[in-house]
Design a protein around this motif. Structure first.
Motif, PDB file in Angstrom:
ATOM      1  N   TYR A  49       0.827  -1.202   0.000  1.00  0.00           N
ATOM      2  CA  TYR A  49       0.000   0.000   0.000  1.00  0.00           C
ATOM      3  C   TYR A  49       0.859   1.248   0.000  1.00  0.00           C
ATOM      4  O   TYR A  49       1.901   1.308   0.627  1.00  0.00           O
ATOM      5  CB  TYR A  49      -0.924   0.011   1.234  1.00  0.00           C
ATOM      6  CG  TYR A  49      -1.861  -1.162   1.241  1.00  0.00           C
ATOM      7  CD1 TYR A  49      -2.982  -1.167   0.434  1.00  0.00           C
ATOM      8  CD2 TYR A  49      -1.603  -2.289   2.020  1.00  0.00           C
ATOM      9  CE1 TYR A  49      -3.836  -2.258   0.409  1.00  0.00           C
ATOM     10  CE2 TYR A  49      -2.452  -3.383   2.000  1.00  0.00           C
ATOM     11  CZ  TYR A  49      -3.564  -3.357   1.198  1.00  0.00           C
ATOM     12  OH  TYR A  49      -4.398  -4.435   1.168  1.00  0.00           O
ATOM     13  N   ARG A  50       0.392   2.262  -0.679  1.00  0.00           N
ATOM     14  CA  ARG A  50       1.103   3.539  -0.768  1.00  0.00           C
ATOM     15  C   ARG A  50       1.020   4.252   0.574  1.00  0.00           C
ATOM     16  O   ARG A  50      -0.023   4.326   1.196  1.00  0.00           O
ATOM     17  CB  ARG A  50       0.442   4.397  -1.842  1.00  0.00           C
ATOM     18  CG  ARG A  50       1.036   5.771  -1.985  1.00  0.00           C
ATOM     19  CD  ARG A  50       0.451   6.508  -3.166  1.00  0.00           C
ATOM     20  NE  ARG A  50       0.642   5.766  -4.388  1.00  0.00           N
ATOM     21  CZ  ARG A  50       1.790   5.659  -5.041  1.00  0.00           C
ATOM     22  NH1 ARG A  50       2.850   6.257  -4.587  1.00  0.00           N
ATOM     23  NH2 ARG A  50       1.892   4.952  -6.133  1.00  0.00           N
ATOM     24  N   GLN A  51       2.126   4.784   0.993  1.00  0.00           N
ATOM     25  CA  GLN A  51       2.155   5.565   2.218  1.00  0.00           C
ATOM     26  C   GLN A  51       1.472   6.908   1.950  1.00  0.00           C
ATOM     27  O   GLN A  51       1.562   7.447   0.848  1.00  0.00           O
ATOM     28  CB  GLN A  51       3.597   5.775   2.680  1.00  0.00           C
ATOM     29  CG  GLN A  51       4.329   4.478   2.966  1.00  0.00           C
ATOM     30  CD  GLN A  51       3.661   3.662   4.056  1.00  0.00           C
ATOM     31  OE1 GLN A  51       3.432   4.156   5.144  1.00  0.00           O
ATOM     32  NE2 GLN A  51       3.327   2.421   3.766  1.00  0.00           N
ATOM     33  N   SER A  52       0.802   7.458   2.931  1.00  0.00           N
ATOM     34  CA  SER A  52      -0.002   8.668   2.720  1.00  0.00           C
ATOM     35  C   SER A  52       0.826   9.869   2.284  1.00  0.00           C
ATOM     36  O   SER A  52       0.314  10.760   1.633  1.00  0.00           O
ATOM     37  CB  SER A  52      -0.786   9.010   3.990  1.00  0.00           C
ATOM     38  OG  SER A  52       0.109   9.252   5.060  1.00  0.00           O
ATOM     39  N   GLY A  53       2.106   9.910   2.605  1.00  0.00           N
ATOM     40  CA  GLY A  53       2.933  11.053   2.223  1.00  0.00           C
ATOM     41  C   GLY A  53       3.588  10.909   0.864  1.00  0.00           C
ATOM     42  O   GLY A  53       4.334  11.781   0.436  1.00  0.00           O
ATOM     43  N   THR A  54       3.296   9.816   0.140  1.00  0.00           N
ATOM     44  CA  THR A  54       3.921   9.566  -1.155  1.00  0.00           C
ATOM     45  C   THR A  54       3.030  10.105  -2.272  1.00  0.00           C
ATOM     46  O   THR A  54       1.877   9.709  -2.385  1.00  0.00           O
ATOM     47  CB  THR A  54       4.150   8.051  -1.362  1.00  0.00           C
ATOM     48  OG1 THR A  54       4.889   7.550  -0.261  1.00  0.00           O
ATOM     49  CG2 THR A  54       4.897   7.778  -2.644  1.00  0.00           C
ATOM     50  N   ALA A  55       3.579  10.987  -3.096  1.00  0.00           N
ATOM     51  CA  ALA A  55       2.794  11.590  -4.176  1.00  0.00           C
ATOM     52  C   ALA A  55       2.550  10.585  -5.303  1.00  0.00           C
ATOM     53  O   ALA A  55       3.386   9.726  -5.577  1.00  0.00           O
ATOM     54  CB  ALA A  55       3.533  12.800  -4.727  1.00  0.00           C
ATOM     55  N   LEU A  56       1.394  10.692  -5.948  1.00  0.00           N
ATOM     56  CA  LEU A  56       1.082   9.862  -7.105  1.00  0.00           C
ATOM     57  C   LEU A  56       1.807  10.399  -8.330  1.00  0.00           C
ATOM     58  O   LEU A  56       1.998  11.603  -8.478  1.00  0.00           O
ATOM     59  CB  LEU A  56      -0.420   9.872  -7.380  1.00  0.00           C
ATOM     60  CG  LEU A  56      -1.311   9.142  -6.389  1.00  0.00           C
ATOM     61  CD1 LEU A  56      -2.779   9.379  -6.738  1.00  0.00           C
ATOM     62  CD2 LEU A  56      -1.013   7.669  -6.379  1.00  0.00           C
ATOM     63  N   THR A  57       2.160   9.509  -9.221  1.00  0.00           N
ATOM     64  CA  THR A  57       2.727   9.906 -10.507  1.00  0.00           C
ATOM     65  C   THR A  57       1.778   9.427 -11.593  1.00  0.00           C
ATOM     66  O   THR A  57       0.858   8.639 -11.323  1.00  0.00           O
ATOM     67  CB  THR A  57       4.115   9.269 -10.724  1.00  0.00           C
ATOM     68  OG1 THR A  57       3.942   7.851 -10.818  1.00  0.00           O
ATOM     69  CG2 THR A  57       5.066   9.601  -9.587  1.00  0.00           C
ATOM     70  N   ASP A  58       1.988   9.857 -12.831  1.00  0.00           N
ATOM     71  CA  ASP A  58       1.127   9.401 -13.926  1.00  0.00           C
ATOM     72  C   ASP A  58       1.151   7.883 -14.061  1.00  0.00           C
ATOM     73  O   ASP A  58       0.165   7.271 -14.441  1.00  0.00           O
ATOM     74  CB  ASP A  58       1.545  10.046 -15.250  1.00  0.00           C
ATOM     75  CG  ASP A  58       0.981  11.454 -15.408  1.00  0.00           C
ATOM     76  OD1 ASP A  58       0.093  11.834 -14.616  1.00  0.00           O
ATOM     77  OD2 ASP A  58       1.413  12.162 -16.326  1.00  0.00           O
ATOM     78  N   ALA A  59       2.266   7.250 -13.735  1.00  0.00           N
ATOM     79  CA  ALA A  59       2.374   5.793 -13.833  1.00  0.00           C
ATOM     80  C   ALA A  59       1.449   5.086 -12.837  1.00  0.00           C
ATOM     81  O   ALA A  59       1.086   3.930 -13.048  1.00  0.00           O
ATOM     82  CB  ALA A  59       3.818   5.364 -13.610  1.00  0.00           C
ATOM     83  N   ASP A  60       1.051   5.758 -11.779  1.00  0.00           N
ATOM     84  CA  ASP A  60       0.187   5.165 -10.758  1.00  0.00           C
ATOM     85  C   ASP A  60      -1.296   5.250 -11.121  1.00  0.00           C
ATOM     86  O   ASP A  60      -2.120   4.604 -10.489  1.00  0.00           O
ATOM     87  CB  ASP A  60       0.378   5.890  -9.414  1.00  0.00           C
ATOM     88  CG  ASP A  60       1.790   5.765  -8.885  1.00  0.00           C
ATOM     89  OD1 ASP A  60       2.327   4.640  -8.924  1.00  0.00           O
ATOM     90  OD2 ASP A  60       2.351   6.778  -8.448  1.00  0.00           O
ATOM     91  N   ILE A  61      -1.624   6.062 -12.112  1.00  0.00           N
ATOM     92  CA  ILE A  61      -3.027   6.323 -12.449  1.00  0.00           C
ATOM     93  C   ILE A  61      -3.410   5.513 -13.681  1.00  0.00           C
ATOM     94  O   ILE A  61      -2.705   5.547 -14.690  1.00  0.00           O
ATOM     95  CB  ILE A  61      -3.239   7.833 -12.718  1.00  0.00           C
ATOM     96  CG1 ILE A  61      -2.800   8.638 -11.493  1.00  0.00           C
ATOM     97  CG2 ILE A  61      -4.686   8.123 -13.066  1.00  0.00           C
ATOM     98  CD1 ILE A  61      -2.746  10.127 -11.727  1.00  0.00           C
ATOM     99  N   PRO A  62      -4.523   4.755 -13.631  1.00  0.00           N
ATOM    100  CA  PRO A  62      -4.950   3.992 -14.809  1.00  0.00           C
ATOM    101  C   PRO A  62      -5.122   4.898 -16.024  1.00  0.00           C
ATOM    102  O   PRO A  62      -5.518   6.063 -15.911  1.00  0.00           O
ATOM    103  CB  PRO A  62      -6.293   3.396 -14.388  1.00  0.00           C
ATOM    104  CG  PRO A  62      -6.256   3.392 -12.899  1.00  0.00           C
ATOM    105  CD  PRO A  62      -5.420   4.582 -12.503  1.00  0.00           C
ATOM    106  N   SER A  63      -4.822   4.368 -17.200  1.00  0.00           N
ATOM    107  CA  SER A  63      -4.842   5.179 -18.419  1.00  0.00           C
ATOM    108  C   SER A  63      -6.234   5.724 -18.754  1.00  0.00           C
ATOM    109  O   SER A  63      -6.353   6.720 -19.454  1.00  0.00           O
ATOM    110  CB  SER A  63      -4.301   4.374 -19.601  1.00  0.00           C
ATOM    111  OG  SER A  63      -5.087   3.214 -19.798  1.00  0.00           O
ATOM    112  N   ALA A  64      -7.290   5.083 -18.256  1.00  0.00           N
ATOM    113  CA  ALA A  64      -8.645   5.547 -18.543  1.00  0.00           C
ATOM    114  C   ALA A  64      -8.998   6.816 -17.781  1.00  0.00           C
ATOM    115  O   ALA A  64      -9.990   7.476 -18.094  1.00  0.00           O
ATOM    116  CB  ALA A  64      -9.659   4.456 -18.209  1.00  0.00           C
ATOM    117  N   ILE A  65      -8.199   7.188 -16.804  1.00  0.00           N
ATOM    118  CA  ILE A  65      -8.472   8.386 -16.015  1.00  0.00           C
ATOM    119  C   ILE A  65      -7.652   9.541 -16.572  1.00  0.00           C
ATOM    120  O   ILE A  65      -6.451   9.427 -16.788  1.00  0.00           O
ATOM    121  CB  ILE A  65      -8.130   8.151 -14.527  1.00  0.00           C
ATOM    122  CG1 ILE A  65      -9.022   7.032 -13.976  1.00  0.00           C
ATOM    123  CG2 ILE A  65      -8.275   9.426 -13.717  1.00  0.00           C
ATOM    124  CD1 ILE A  65      -8.696   6.638 -12.564  1.00  0.00           C
TER     125      ILE A  65
END
Length: 97
Positions: A49-65
């Motif tokens: 699970y991602r730690q709450s202080g870790t920022a999302l990157t484009d690689a973390d987001i499904p391509s449909a979003i």
């Protein structure tokens, strides 16, 4: 010291444990390397699970979003229209427009 006996007869039922027995059972449990093998360990949880202080990157987001840049571009184009909520291509004859 035994647990408080609420039996009117004063006899301790066999299912009651002494404080020392409970303390020993807890100590034995805590001494085990992995007393709950079906639970995630801290390391397994951190890896899964991602730690709450870790920022999302484009690689973390499904391509449909849509990405922020795509959303911003769509909003900018929408706001640039004279009347973005009036699309003459959907007017129907006799609709009163």
């Amino acid at each position: 010291m035994p647990l408080v006996n609420l039996q009117p007869s004063g006899a301790l039922p066999p299912e009651l444990a002494w404080d020392s027995e409970v303390a020993q059972a807890i100590a034995n449990h805590e001494a085990k390397t992995d007393p709950h093998p079906t639970y995630l360990t801290q390391a397994e949880g951190d890896g899964r699970y991602r730690q709450s202080g870790t920022a999302l990157t484009d690689a973390d987001i499904p391509s449909a979003i849509a990405r922020d840049t795509e959303t911003t571009a769509a909003i900018t184009a929408h706001e640039a229209k004279t009347d973005p909520h009036l699309d003459s291509s959907v007017w129907l004859e006799g609709s009163g427009f």
